[in-house]
Scaffold this active site. Structure first.
Site, short mmCIF file in Angstrom:
data_model
loop_
_atom_site.label_atom_id
_atom_site.label_comp_id
_atom_site.label_asym_id
_atom_site.label_seq_id
_atom_site.Cartn_x
_atom_site.Cartn_y
_atom_site.Cartn_z
CG HIS A 67 158.41 27.29 113.77
ND1 HIS A 67 158.21 27.74 112.49
CD2 HIS A 67 159.41 26.39 113.68
CE1 HIS A 67 159.04 27.13 111.67
NE2 HIS A 67 159.79 26.31 112.36
CG ASN B 212 160.24 26.04 107.29
OD1 ASN B 212 159.38 26.19 108.16
ND2 ASN B 212 161.47 25.62 107.57
CG HIS C 10 153.65 14.81 114.68
ND1 HIS C 10 154.90 14.69 114.14
CD2 HIS C 10 153.47 13.70 115.44
CE1 HIS C 10 155.45 13.56 114.55
NE2 HIS C 10 154.60 12.95 115.34
#
Ligand code: HDE
Length: 719
Positions: free
Chosen positions: A79, A152, A343
């Site tokens: 990413h 995603n 996270h």
């Protein structure tokens, strides 16, 4: 803020600076060193004589160059390429029935967010339109702490267990001996790994579909992928899958456009998001949840802890519970977009994990990788990562520490600081993990319930429209066509045969594979409860508006300025953006009015736009017809299924390309004004045609007859 042990000594430091205010204003806008020393000469280093050696004592030169030498930090291991924006989230109604998370209770509260979109495989400088999954990471700065939903744009993943992630990424990244290819899975090592990883087949269908080449990051869905839990104030838990639904609909590019854009505008998606926000066209998504009662955990014919499976929306509807709006671009790319640290383990009370083994492994990885990427344990103090609520604990020191904490107490329990900072019981907002019962053996075994790798791949394939299927076949032909080892190609085709025989046969034909070998051992495939899930096809997404779509108006000298201006205002009133494209920059005039050319045909290809309008006059159309670039532009737009409109004079242009202009045979999505036709009715039809996004059921142009079968087949429908 805790006055006993908090970081309020920073206040002291600030006061000190405030007392220097008169001096600070004297410095004003001065160029200074990092120590605040004003610089008199930023053009010349300090030398022994005008032609002499540079002196080591030049602290101004050394400070400047040393800082420059250290300006790069490691890019994200995956990413790395991305862009981000600020905004806010508002819930529609209290969600107390399911979760006690405070930011999901009060519709009046606007929770600030920072959202980063990314590709996965490419490096920081790679092109935006690579065929890839897109990251969709959201940081909510809630009053109870930061909550990150790190998702995603595809609802499933390649692997079931995090222990396979380094293998997957090593296989997908450029090959280690020669660092080829950049930002692409079309190479041997990726497909070699996949050919030995049948659990990836569902994700392969998604990644080979047009979902992997979005038209805009503003026009793609987002998914939490892993199953999480919501916990209410009574401690009752439900499983949850998170979704983001874009209000502009879900739209994609076609592969040929994606490839053109990689060269013509490698920042296509980054620019698109930036420009939309600058123009006040704030992108919006609704947050959706699929909620599954704990009692229903085993009621599906797949395991809800398996990240290679989705829960069809027809089985568990997506409830839309709030709205995300992005309304501010970052001020500084590095400080914000590059330094933000997401996270999945950043939770707030009311949200918790499931035992999905992919999620569990992710929980270790993010902080670990950020410790090296962001240079130590204090990156939570960077402005973009700081919670908006106060935070205190007894963590101290380390590289890059900014907070100046007062006092001598850095432990708990203590009496010297009256016990501060103190634990908070769950009834008053302290985080307590969901007390799930665990009583089992320690084993390294994949659950049998994770064993069916093909049913949902088939479900996805069955749910696609004909053009979408064609695009998948063509993508597989492209990717596998780049694989040099024949055995890998053959194994893949055998695996595709388990998804669908027709799919495999079409891919095999393109690869010159005559016989498809059966899989050994034979694949155990469950008969899924559904034949197709309409929600999985982009063909079923409502298409009724053209907000923020970009329309090209092709023009040359003596263009009918009235027609240009009328079409412009009709399209812009409907929310679209228009650009006049000509052979040269400058202005064009029809004698009475003058219009400016925004871009040239060579700098802005058709791929950048969603539709094209060709106004008169006859002279302007004649000039355009003599331009290869203009012919290419419109022929690409036609081939890529885009809406095309012309005034009566523009018909000639279409004819030259071989587009049928006879009233009864005009191809879908092509709108031509007749002699008497008022431009307003053309504009109306044009707007409807643009809203449909693409028109696939068009005959192939004679001018394209010579182009490779695979491209024609991918772009057009045979019927
Ligand atoms: Fe990530 N992922 N991931 N991932 N991921 C990272 O963290 C990882 C996975 C996702 O804009 C890394 O700070 C493992 C699934 C996004 O900054 C790293 C596994 C999903 C982003 C990492 C996965 C994601 C990352 C690299 C398998 C969708 C970009 C840089 C167990 C739900 C966030 C970083 C941003 C980034 C690990 C799989 C989403 C290495 C081990 C599934 C959107 O920690």
């Amino acid at each position: 803020m805790n006055t006993k042990n908090g970081n309020n000594s920073l206040k002291g430091a600030l006061n000190k600076i405030e007392s220097l205010e008169p001096f600070r204003s004297q410095i004003g806008e001065s160029l200074t060193t990092n120590q605040g020393v004003r610089i008199a000469d930023n053009q010349n280093s300090l030398k022994g004589g005008t032609r002499g050696p540079t002196l080591l004592e030049d602290f101004i030169l050394r400070e400047k160059i040393t800082h420059f030498d250290h300006e790069r930090i490691p890019e994200r291991v995956v990413h790395a390429r991305g862009e981000a924006a600020h905004g806010y989230f508002q819930v529609y109604e209290p969600m107390a029935q399911y979760t006690k998370a405070k930011f999901l209770q009060d519709p009046a509260i606007k929770t600030p967010v920072f959202v980063r979109f990314s590709t996965v495989a490419g490096s920081r400088g790679s092109a935006d339109t690579a065929r890839d999954v897109r990251g969709f990471a959201v940081k909510f700065y809630t009053e109870e702490g930061n909550y990150d939903l790190v998702g995603n744009n595809i609802p499933v993943f390649f692997i079931q267990d995090a222990i396979k992630f380094p293998d997957l990424i090593h296989a997908a990244k450029p090959e280690p001996n020669n660092e080829i290819p950049q930002a692409a899975t079309a190479h041997d090592t990726f497909w070699d790994f996949i050919s030995k990883t049948p659990e990836a087949m569902h994700m392969i269908m998604w990644i080979m579909s047009d979902r992997a080449i979005p038209r805009s990051h503003r026009m793609m869905e987002g998914f939490g992928v892993n199953t999480f839990r919501l916990i209410n104030a009574d401690g009752k838990a439900s499983f949850v899958k998170f979704h983001w639904k874009p209000l502009l609909g879900v739209h994609s590019l076609v592969w040929e456009e994606a490839q053109q854009l990689a060269g013509k505008d490698a920042d296509f998606h980054r620019r698109d998001l930036w420009e939309a926000i600058e123009a006040g066209d704030y992108p919006e998504w609704e947050l959706g949840v699929q909620i599954i009662d704990e009692a229903d955990e085993f009621k599906f014919d797949f395991d809800i802890l398996d990240a290679t499976k989705l829960i069809p929306e027809e089985l568990v509807p997506v409830k839309r519970i709030g709205k995300l709006t992005l309304n501010r671009n970052p001020d500084n790319f590095f400080a914000e977009t590059e330094q933000v640290a997401f996270h999945p383990g950043h939770l707030v009370p009311g949200i918790d994990f499931s035992n999905d083994p992919l999620l569990q492994g992710r929980l270790f990885s993010y902080l670990d990788t950020q410790l090296i990427r962001l240079g130590g344990p204090n990156f939570h103090e960077l402005p973009i990562n700081r919670p908006i609520c106060p935070f205190h604990n007894n963590q101290r020191d380390g590289f890059g520490r900014q907070t100046i904490v007062r006092g001598r107490v850095a432990y708990e329990p203590n009496t010297l600081a009256d016990g501060f900072p103190k634990e908070v019981p769950p009834e008053r907002g302290g985080f307590a993990s969901y007390p799930e019962k665990i009583n089992d053996s320690k084993i390294r075994i994949r659950s049998e319930s994770f064993g069916d790798h093909y049913s949902q791949a088939t479900l996805f394939w069955n749910s696609q429209s004909e053009p979408e299927k064609k695009h998948i076949v063509s993508a597989l032909q492209f990717e596998l066509g780049k694989v040099e080892e024949p055995l890998i190609r053959e194994r893949l085709v055998s695996m595709l045969n388990e998804v669908d025989e027709q799919l495999a046969a079409q891919v095999a034909a393109g690869l010159g594979i005559k016989t498809i070998a059966p899989m050994e051992p034979a694949v155990a495939k469950k008969k899924g409860s559904m034949e197709a899930s309409p929600a999985l096809s982009m063909a079923h997404i409502v298409k009724n508006e053209i907000k923020t779509r970009k329309i090209a108006i092709l023009a040359a000298e003596s263009v009918d300025a009235e027609a240009v201006l009328n079409m412009k205002s009709a399209l812009e009133n409907a929310g679209a953006k228009t650009k006049v494209i000509g052979s040269n920059l400058g202005t064009l005039s029809d004698g009475s009015k003058t219009i400016a050319v925004d871009h040239t045909l060579v700098s802005m290809p058709s791929a950048v736009f969603d539709a094209v309008f060709i106004p008169g006059s006859k002279h302007s159309v004649d000039l355009l017809m003599a331009s290869d670039d203009a012919l290419q532009f419109v022929s690409d737009a036609y081939k890529h299924g885009k809406a095309i409109a012309t005034t009566a004079e523009g018909q000639e242009f279409l004819l030259k390309l071989g587009i049928n202009t006879e009233k009864t045979s005009i191809p879908p999505g092509v709108i031509i004004a007749d002699e008497t036709g008022a431009l307003s009715s053309v504009a109306e039809d044009f707007i409807t045609a643009i809203a449909s996004h693409r028109h696939w059921d068009r005959p192939v142009l004679a001018t394209l007859q010579g182009s490779p079968n695979s491209i024609r087949a991918a772009l057009q429908r045979d019927d």
